[in-house]
Design a protein around this motif. Structure first.
Motif, PDB file in Angstrom:
ATOM      1  N   ASP A  45       0.827  -1.080  -0.056  1.00 56.99           N
ATOM      2  CA  ASP A  45       0.082   0.029   0.102  1.00 56.99           C
ATOM      3  C   ASP A  45       0.834   1.176   0.129  1.00 56.99           C
ATOM      4  O   ASP A  45       1.435   1.386   0.927  1.00 56.99           O
ATOM      5  CB  ASP A  45      -0.893  -0.275   1.091  1.00 56.99           C
ATOM      6  N   TYR A  48      -0.965   6.105   1.071  1.00 63.28           N
ATOM      7  CA  TYR A  48      -1.016   6.387   2.569  1.00 63.28           C
ATOM      8  C   TYR A  48      -1.950   7.131   3.209  1.00 63.28           C
ATOM      9  O   TYR A  48      -2.651   6.964   4.215  1.00 63.28           O
ATOM     10  CB  TYR A  48       0.331   7.167   2.955  1.00 63.28           C
ATOM     11  N   GLN A  51      -5.742   4.839   2.972  1.00 62.50           N
ATOM     12  CA  GLN A  51      -5.323   3.787   3.541  1.00 62.50           C
ATOM     13  C   GLN A  51      -6.504   2.826   3.475  1.00 62.50           C
ATOM     14  O   GLN A  51      -7.026   2.047   4.280  1.00 62.50           O
ATOM     15  CB  GLN A  51      -5.290   4.015   5.293  1.00 62.50           C
ATOM     16  N   ASP A  64       2.320  -1.458  10.371  1.00 63.72           N
ATOM     17  CA  ASP A  64       2.064  -1.267   9.096  1.00 63.72           C
ATOM     18  C   ASP A  64       3.144  -0.649   8.183  1.00 63.72           C
ATOM     19  O   ASP A  64       4.298  -0.815   8.540  1.00 63.72           O
ATOM     20  CB  ASP A  64       0.810  -0.003   8.964  1.00 63.72           C
ATOM     21  N   ALA A  97      -1.280   0.321   4.697  1.00 58.52           N
ATOM     22  CA  ALA A  97      -1.104   1.464   5.594  1.00 58.52           C
ATOM     23  C   ALA A  97      -2.143   1.738   6.444  1.00 58.52           C
ATOM     24  O   ALA A  97      -3.465   1.657   6.330  1.00 58.52           O
ATOM     25  CB  ALA A  97      -1.127   2.766   4.816  1.00 58.52           C
ATOM     26  N   ASN A  98      -1.684   2.253   7.869  1.00 60.23           N
ATOM     27  CA  ASN A  98      -2.746   2.036   8.826  1.00 60.23           C
ATOM     28  C   ASN A  98      -1.956   2.887  10.215  1.00 60.23           C
ATOM     29  O   ASN A  98      -1.522   2.325  10.947  1.00 60.23           O
ATOM     30  CB  ASN A  98      -3.157   0.693   9.575  1.00 60.23           C
TER      31      ASN A  98
END
Length: 252
Positions: A45, A48, A51, A64, A97-98
């Motif tokens: 991912d 960003y 997400q 992440d 992304a987290n």
């Protein structure tokens, strides 16, 4: 795929021409199609801000991908991968992304973008294919992603808005020394080399919708998957199967 081929991964960046183009969903469906053909696929991912990839995953999302390129650069890539339970012969592992805003900002620096390229290189050594979920080209991580890719598929709405966005994306790619290998129109066929029709299974929980399905949507995903990885795979008789022959689209 033969054992000798498994050592060579194909890195494909799916770059959204505009926000809301359906890039993340396209990446998830293509990854599933490849896994159904027995491939091992890593999805990274690079979007960003939105997400969105995490919506398709279950379980923990830490560390992440933004942590892997900032605070946890010494961690193994595997620590940040989340397996997708698809019930197919292949495998899809995702690096979503987290992150809180503060880390998102640090993950967009030039130094972090260089770390992202290194993570992609590691994934390419471990998987048959690495698919990158890339936002419109306007930040360091997006530039790093397209520069790390062997092939770039631009994803755009199949509309007049999509046509304009594709042109801008071509220009931005040229600015960073890259070019598109394929343009995919989503929910329409106004632009692109290939198109993906709308599906009634719009919720993240319903994805991937291409598995075990027939019809225009599943067939389109098969064609995009084959064209994206640049391989011509001949399926016996008239059955398209997963990754049927795409002829003219291979090797663009």
């Amino acid at each position: 795929m033969s054992d000798t081929d498994r050592g060579t991964a194909s890195v494909v960046a799916f770059a959204g021409a505009t926000g809301g183009a359906g890039t993340t969903r396209t990446v998830v469906e293509v990854a599933a199609a490849l896994a159904a053909d027995g491939r091992e696929v890593c999805v990274v991912d690079a979007a960003y801000a939105t997400q969105g990839l995490g919506e398709y995953l279950d379980g923990r999302l830490a560390p992440d991908v933004t942590a892997l390129v900032t605070d946890e650069r010494d961690a193994d890539l595997g620590a940040g991968l989340v397996e997708m339970d698809l019930g197919v012969s292949g495998r899809v592992a995702a690096a979503p992304a987290n992150a809180p805003f503060e880390r998102l900002a640090r993950a967009k620096t030039v130094e972090a973008a260089e770390a992202l390229e290194a993570r992609i290189e590691t994934a390419a050594a471990r998987f048959d294919h690495v698919l990158l979920d890339v936002p419109p080209i306007a930040a360091n991580q997006a530039v790093a992603a397209v520069n790390a890719a062997d092939r770039i598929a631009v994803v755009a709405p199949g509309s007049d808005r999509g046509t304009e966005a594709v042109q801008r994306t071509h220009e931005r790619l040229a600015d960073v020394g890259a070019e598109a290998s394929l343009v995919v129109a989503v929910r329409g066929d106004g632009v692109g080399d290939l198109s993906i029709p709308a599906t009634k299974a719009t919720d993240a929980a319903a994805a991937p919708a291409c598995l075990g399905a027939t019809g225009a949507f599943a067939t389109a995903i098969e064609r995009v998957a084959a064209a994206a990885v640049g391989e011509e795979i001949v399926v016996p008789e008239a059955d398209s199967g997963f990754l049927g022959t795409v002829g003219e689209y291979v090797g663009r």
